[in-house]
Each structure stands twice: as C-alpha cells, then as structure tokens.
Motif scaffolding. Structure first.
Motif, PDB file in Angstrom:
ATOM      1  N   GLN A  42     -14.691  -1.067   4.105  1.00  0.00           N
ATOM      2  CA  GLN A  42     -14.823  -0.944   5.555  1.00  0.00           C
ATOM      3  C   GLN A  42     -15.380   0.439   5.902  1.00  0.00           C
ATOM      4  O   GLN A  42     -16.283   0.556   6.717  1.00  0.00           O
ATOM      5  N   HIS A  77     -14.214  -8.905  13.200  1.00  0.00           N
ATOM      6  CA  HIS A  77     -13.564  -8.939  14.512  1.00  0.00           C
ATOM      7  C   HIS A  77     -14.514  -9.469  15.571  1.00  0.00           C
ATOM      8  O   HIS A  77     -14.129  -9.655  16.709  1.00  0.00           O
ATOM      9  N   GLU A 135     -15.338  -6.059   7.160  1.00  0.00           N
ATOM     10  CA  GLU A 135     -16.004  -5.699   8.423  1.00  0.00           C
ATOM     11  C   GLU A 135     -17.397  -5.104   8.226  1.00  0.00           C
ATOM     12  O   GLU A 135     -17.664  -3.973   8.629  1.00  0.00           O
ATOM     13  N   TYR A 137      -3.802   0.372  -2.975  1.00  0.00           N
ATOM     14  CA  TYR A 137      -3.405  -1.001  -2.637  1.00  0.00           C
ATOM     15  C   TYR A 137      -3.050  -1.740  -3.923  1.00  0.00           C
ATOM     16  O   TYR A 137      -3.719  -1.585  -4.935  1.00  0.00           O
ATOM     17  N   VAL A 175       0.867  -1.178   0.000  1.00  0.00           N
ATOM     18  CA  VAL A 175       0.000   0.000   0.000  1.00  0.00           C
ATOM     19  C   VAL A 175       0.901   1.224   0.000  1.00  0.00           C
ATOM     20  O   VAL A 175       1.847   1.308   0.780  1.00  0.00           O
ATOM     21  N   ILE A 231       3.023  -4.666   2.857  1.00  0.00           N
ATOM     22  CA  ILE A 231       2.255  -5.003   4.061  1.00  0.00           C
ATOM     23  C   ILE A 231       2.189  -6.522   4.231  1.00  0.00           C
ATOM     24  O   ILE A 231       2.289  -7.034   5.339  1.00  0.00           O
ATOM     25  N   ASN A 246      -5.756  -5.438  14.386  1.00  0.00           N
ATOM     26  CA  ASN A 246      -5.840  -4.130  13.727  1.00  0.00           C
ATOM     27  C   ASN A 246      -4.514  -3.844  13.044  1.00  0.00           C
ATOM     28  O   ASN A 246      -3.446  -4.150  13.562  1.00  0.00           O
ATOM     29  N   ALA A 247      -4.597  -3.257  11.882  1.00  0.00           N
ATOM     30  CA  ALA A 247      -3.419  -2.830  11.126  1.00  0.00           C
ATOM     31  C   ALA A 247      -2.560  -3.998  10.637  1.00  0.00           C
ATOM     32  O   ALA A 247      -1.416  -3.812  10.242  1.00  0.00           O
ATOM     33  N   SER A 248      -3.116  -5.205  10.674  1.00  0.00           N
ATOM     34  CA  SER A 248      -2.323  -6.341  10.207  1.00  0.00           C
ATOM     35  C   SER A 248      -2.363  -6.459   8.687  1.00  0.00           C
ATOM     36  O   SER A 248      -1.513  -7.108   8.090  1.00  0.00           O
ATOM     37  N   GLY A 249      -3.362  -5.862   8.039  1.00  0.00           N
ATOM     38  CA  GLY A 249      -3.382  -5.900   6.580  1.00  0.00           C
ATOM     39  C   GLY A 249      -4.608  -6.558   5.970  1.00  0.00           C
ATOM     40  O   GLY A 249      -4.598  -6.955   4.803  1.00  0.00           O
ATOM     41  N   LYS A 250      -5.703  -6.655   6.712  1.00  0.00           N
ATOM     42  CA  LYS A 250      -6.922  -7.274   6.175  1.00  0.00           C
ATOM     43  C   LYS A 250      -7.531  -6.416   5.074  1.00  0.00           C
ATOM     44  O   LYS A 250      -7.842  -6.903   3.979  1.00  0.00           O
ATOM     45  N   THR A 251      -7.694  -5.120   5.395  1.00  0.00           N
ATOM     46  CA  THR A 251      -8.223  -4.208   4.378  1.00  0.00           C
ATOM     47  C   THR A 251      -7.281  -4.160   3.179  1.00  0.00           C
ATOM     48  O   THR A 251      -7.713  -4.150   2.018  1.00  0.00           O
ATOM     49  N   THR A 252      -5.985  -4.174   3.489  1.00  0.00           N
ATOM     50  CA  THR A 252      -4.984  -4.149   2.420  1.00  0.00           C
ATOM     51  C   THR A 252      -5.157  -5.360   1.505  1.00  0.00           C
ATOM     52  O   THR A 252      -5.146  -5.237   0.272  1.00  0.00           O
TER      53      THR A 252
END
Ligand SMILES: Nc1ncnc2c1ncn2[C@@H]1O[C@H](COP(=O)(O)OP(=O)(O)OP(=O)(O)O)[C@@H](O)[C@H]1O
Ligand SMILES: [Mg+2]
Lengths: 247, 410
Positions: free
Chosen positions: A89, A195, A163, A57, A15, A20, A40-46
């Motif tokens: 999201q 989540h 999400e 992305y 990204v 990521i 959080n911030a692990s890269g799911k949305t990415t």
C-alpha cells in the motif's frame, strides 16, 4: 472456477504481537480476481501482508497453502520465488537505488517474459520512471503504478494488491485496471484491496468474488453482487448487519 | 637538497603528533633508499598484481600508469608521444626537483615540513620519492593519468611527496591507487601531496585506497585553486586498515570551486579519521563536501568536514551521511562551518543510521534475499552522483562500489 491456488485455513493473524484477525479462511482459484473490502484499520493490509510473509505481520495459527504447498513457515523471499507477491500500500523510498536496477535484477532473477513486461510497462507508463531513485520523490500515482508494475511483472501465481488505486487519478485507475486484466489473462490470480467505488464498478466484469473484513473477522466471502452493492449503499456496518454477520 | 631552515624545523617536528588520529611510532618501520626499476621487473611480480588488482586496476591500467611505486622502487613510464610533445610531464618528484624550475618553485609551499611528524619524516627521509605531474597552460589531458603506489613488503615505510601542477587553462584527470599486498601486512604509508590548479584550470583527482589490517596511513594533502579554477576529488577506501587519518585542505581563489567526495567503508578494528576542508578565500568561490561513511565490525569512522567562509559572496555545503552495519561499530560526523564573512552562505546536513528494516523487507517482498537486499541498499548509499568524474574513472569507482556492497552484509 479454476483450481485452487491460494488457501488460507483457520488463520489467526497478528501484527507486532497483537491479534488483528481471527480464524480467517480464504480460497482463491487460478486466474481469479478477488476483492477485499473493509473499513480503515480493519486489517486488510494485515491480512495481505501476513499471507505474503511480510514482517511484522504473521499468521500465528492456521495455514497458508500456495498451489497445494504449505508455505506458512517460508521466509518472505521464498514465498516470492514460489509465486506469491505483495504490492505494498505504501512502499518505502530508496536513495541511490534506480528503478532500472531493480528491474534488471528482477529480469535476471525471475526470467521475466519480455513481451509481457513490455506491455505492462506501456500500460502503466513506466518508462519515464526508469532513471529515478526507487519511489524517491515520486507522486502518489507514480508510486502506485510502479509498485503495481514491479509486482505484476514477476507474473506471480498470486498477486496481492493493496490499494493500488488509492490517490490515483481517473486515467491512472484505468491503467491499473488494464494491467490487472493483462495479468489475469496470463493466469495470475489477483487479490485486490480497494476502497474506491470507481474501481469496484470497473472490476465488476472481471470478478464474482468479494470478501468483507469487519471487527476482526472475515465476515463474508462470496459473490461480489451479494456484498459490494450492499456496502456501497449502506456502508460497512450496515452491510454487516444486513448480512446477519453483525448485530 | 634540503633547505636548512626547513630541515631544522622538520627535525624538531619529528615528535610532533597530528591533532587527529592515533599516534604512531615511526621508528619501527624500515625506510629504504629509493631506486629506479625497469617495468618488467615490477609488473611481473605476483604481489604487485595482487595489490593493484584490489584497486580495481587491471594489469593494463598498471602497464599504462604514468607512475608506479612499489615499496621504495619506482618507475615513471614514458608518456604517449602526443602528451610529451605538448609538454606534459610525469616523473618522480626527485627528478623533477633536479630538472625543473617549476618543481623547485612550488615544492613544500603548501605543506610545511614541520606540520607534524609524518610530514617531517617524509621531508627528512623520503628522498622526494613520489610523483610529479605537470600540465602546461591550456593543455587539456582528458584521458586519466594513473599513478599506482603499492606496498608489497611488510614493515616498509613508504614516504612519498607528490606534486600535481595544472597550469592556467589546463585540465587533467589523475587517478591514484594505493594498495598493499596481503591482508595482514604491516606497513606505513605517508603521502604528502601538493596540488596546484591554475587560473581557469581543472583537476579531477580520484584516489582509491585498499589497505590491510596492519596498515598505518597518513596522507597529507593541500590544494590551491586559482581564480576560476575547479578541483574535484573523489576518495574511496574500502579495506581494513590499522589506522588512517587524513584531512586534505583546499583553498579557493576568486570564482574557484571544488567538490570533495569521500566514500569510507570501515571494517575490522580499523580507525578511519577522514575529513575534507575547504577555505573560500576568494569572492565567488564555492565548495561542496559530500561523504558517505559505512562502518562494519568494530571499526571506528570519524568523518570530518570543514568549510571556512573567508570572503563573500561565497557558498559552501557539507553533506555527511553515515550507515552503521554492526552493534560494535562507531561513526562520528564532525561538520564545521566557520564564517568570517556575512556574504558567505554555509550549510550542512548530516545523518547517521542503520539500514532501514522497512527497506530490507520491501526488497525481500520482491524476491531479494536479505543479503542481496543489504548489498543493494549499501550500493545505493555509496553511490553519490559525481558528474565531474570522467567515464573511465567512473568505471573504476563503480567496480570498487560493487566490491564494497557485495561484502557489506554483517
Ligand atoms: N506495524 C504495526 N504495528 C502495530 N500496529 C499495526 C501495525 N500495522 C498495522 N497495525 C494496526 O493493525 C490494525 C489493522 O491495520 P491495517 O493496516 O491492516 O488496516 P487496513 O484495513 O489496511 O486499513 P487502511 O484501509 O487504512 O489501509 C490497525 O489498528 C493498525 O493500527
Ligand atoms: Mg491498508
């Protein structure tokens, strides 16, 4: 397991120029529901956005295949035409663009199935939102229901739901679950990031596959029962350790 | 027919530039003698159809228009019987000044002939071309009265003086379309407009402009709204222009109100200097000025807005939004609040930006191509809620909005 409809092969995912996720492999069969979890911030949305082709992305090396076709270099809207759609999201707000206008356009463009979209609208309680400006001033729950609706109504081959249940009240989570069920019944494959323990419990009867993202890797892809209860009990790091994928 | 003092002042003002907009050398345009023509002669012309079509005016609308002016030729069509019986008048201003006391009484009372060189030229050389519309007390004309001001020949100067008088308790909807045939034609259009809205009366005035790369346009408008009256104006320009400068002024009496909308879509190398000004002269008066300004190519758009709070309690609000669609375009918003009364509540909001990448991407994620997404966002930007607009007029406006947004990617 149905025939494979989405396949991500050895993908490095970036990204805004930053890597990521490394070496991601993912395979989704027709009509399946897959769960994606991670901190959080692990890269799911990415991950979801890169697969969908949403900038900034990107999949830099490796491949994305949809129904056997290599779509790695397809622009965003062509991927949608091919049947790969992302539910954001956090979708942006629009002034002066009515929900009903978007729907009218989608109906024309994708030749939507009226009985399917009508049931979906009913389930997700969309009618009240038709006259509103797209996402403008909508409550968290309204946004989620609407974004889920817009995505599923296209009846894509694969819906990537990022999400759809966060910040949503219990009744509405139930509605979103019903919508997912209906889509699955119509052969849509769903990749669901969530989540919430509540949602994880609700989807249990619908799926047997889950994925876990941790520290830049997709460290687990396999049976729901092998990973979800572990994460619920021990948290992400504990689960990663227990799975032997992290020390 | 000219008043000697006014004429002398006007002659002195012939070299007086306007405070805003590029100065124009008026001498290079042809000023022709007005003549009256027959409907068939006008409406059959290809170039007339071309010009009116660009306004979203169907041939049907032009045929039914109360007043049509093509270059120096005009026709005021017979009103439908029922309106004529109620005393509604639509004729050329020249004719009205010959025939009607009310016209002589009000003409040139809101705009002085020596205001600037454009008004002066219109006063001295315009021969009172333009339309005069009168609605008697208490008469409510719901169907829109269309007027159509067209230029079909290059280097023409169209110098018009328009008057609308809506008497106490009356109501009218006037739609004026101004257009030119041919996208490159050079021409000058000056429209001096004086509007009177009586006590408890209401005037909705929609004006649509479609010009050309060579068109120089200098409307001069003043509106007086009496006690409890309401004036709504909806102005749209969506074409190239050489330069356009206008700054209509509305003065509001006790409990009078106004909503002034302008939708400006600048393109090419055009200069668009457009504003609205409202003076809250009576207690209980209110004004809102709402503008949407779009700039493409190398266009320069200056959006002015002014509310003067002279008496209170009174309320004024300015909302001025700009959308820049190219690196070489320019938008400037100049909102001015000027209060002389502690009971006047005046507010403004302004924002200029480009189309949000996140919005574009979002729409593309639902299958829109980039062009389609841009068009939709532009249409959303341009569509302001104007609840006073009569449905027929709204249709015209929507058609034009569609035209702008569909060519708005660049
Ligand atoms: N547009 C962007 N520009 C720069 N960094 C970004 C951008 N989008 C995401 N990131 C970064 O990438 C990392 C992964 O973010 P991502 O949104 O994919 O996490 P997530 O797993 O979806 O988190 P959450 O559970 O909070 O939604 C984060 O460190 C985030 O800050
Ligand atoms: Mg996320």
């Amino acid at each position: 397991m149905g025939s494979e409809v989405l396949r991500v092969e050895d993908a490095d995912i970036y990204v805004a120029g930053k890597r990521i996720l490394r070496k991601v492999d993912l395979s989704v069969g027709a009509g399946e529901l897959h769960i994606v979890m991670g901190p959080n911030a692990s890269g799911k949305t990415t991950l979801l956005s890169a697969i969908a082709g949403v900038e900034p992305y990107e999949v830099r090396s490796g491949k994305v295949m949809l129904a056997g076709e290599d779509i790695t270099n397809y622009p965003l809207h062509e991927r949608v035409e091919k049947g790969l759609v992302l539910a954001y999201q956090n979708p942006p707000s629009f002034k002066g663009v009515k929900v009903s206008e978007i729907l009218k356009w989608l109906r024309r463009k994708f030749d939507l199935d009226p009985s399917f979209t009508e049931s979906l609208a009913e389930i997700l309680d969309i009618h009240k939102l038709l006259g509103r400006d797209l996402f403008s001033g909508m409550s968290g729950g309204e946004r989620k229901r609407l974004e889920t609706y817009l995505t599923l109504s296209i009846m894509p081959k694969v819906a990537l739901l990022d999400e759809p249940d966060s910040g949503v009240d219990l009744d509405s989570v139930g509605r979103i679950l019903e919508a997912i069920k209906l889509a699955l019944k119509h052969g849509v494959s769903v990749v669901l990031v969530t989540h919430s323990t509540h949602m994880l419990n609700l989807v249990r009867p619908l799926t047997n596959t889950a994925h876990l993202i941790f520290k830049g890797r997709l460290i687990f892809s396999g049976l729901y029962d092998e990973v979800v209860p572990l994460v619920i009990k021990r948290g992400f790091e504990g689960a990663a350790k227990a799975l032997g994928r992290w020390s | 027919m000219l008043n000697r003092n006014m004429a002398e002042a006007a002659r002195k003002a012939l070299s007086k530039p306007a405070p805003y907009g590029p100065d124009v050398d008026l001498s290079k345009y042809d000023i022709l003698n007005p003549r009256r023509i027959e409907p068939t002669e006008i409406l059959e012309q290809e170039r007339v159809r071309d010009a009116s079509g660009r306004l979203g005016f169907t041939p049907e609308i032009v045929r039914k228009a109360g007043y049509v002016q093509v270059n120096e030729a005009y026709l005021a069509s017979a009103l439908v019987e029922s309106l004529r019986k109620q005393g509604v008048v639509v004729m050329s201003t020249a004719e009205a000044l010959r025939k009607l006391d009310i016209a002589r009484e009000v003409a040139w009372t809101l705009i002085r002939p020596d205001t600037d060189k454009y008004v002066a030229a219109t006063y001295l050389y315009g021969k009172e071309q333009g339309y005069f519309i009168y609605v008697p007390p208490g008469v409510k004309v719901r169907t829109p009265i269309y007027t159509c001001l067209l230029i079909t020949r290059g280097m023409t100067a169209q110098l018009l003086h328009n008057i609308i008088y809506v008497a106490d308790g009356a109501e009218a909807n006037v739609v004026t379309g101004c257009s030119i045939a041919g996208l490159h034609a050079e021409a000058l259009h000056i429209g001096v407009s004086e509007f009177f809205v009586g006590k408890g009366a209401k005037l909705t005035f929609a004006m649509i402009h479609a010009w050309s790369k060579g068109a120089v346009v200098r409307p001069r408008t003043a509106v007086k709204v009496a006690e409890g009256g309401r004036y709504v104006s909806y102005y749209m320009i969506y074409s190239a222009v050489h330069s356009l400068q206008s700054y209509p002024k509305v003065t509001l009496g006790r409990n009078a109100s106004t909503s002034l909308y302008s939708i400006i879509s600048g393109e090419g190398e055009g200069v668009y200097d457009v504003g609205s000004s409202a003076t809250l002269a009576g207690p209980g008066s209110s004004a809102e000025i709402i503008s949407r300004n779009l700039a493409k190519d190398k266009s320069r758009v200056v959006a002015r807005a002014e509310i003067v709070g002279e008496s209170g309690p009174s309320k004024g609000h300015i909302e001025c939004m700009g959308l820049i669609l190219s690196d070489t375009a320019y938008i400037s918003t100049v909102p001015l609040l000027d209060s002389r009364n502690p009971e006047a509540t005046l507010t403004h909001e302004a924002a200029i930006g480009k189309i949000g990448e996140d919005q574009l991407t979002y729409l593309m994620s639902k299958g829109f191509s980039e062009e389609e997404a841009r068009a939709l966002i532009i249409r959303g930007f341009l569509s302001v809620e104007a609840p006073d607009l009569p449905p027929q007029v709204k249709l015209s406006v929507d058609r034009v909005t569609e035209l702008i947004s569909s060519k708005g990617h660049g």
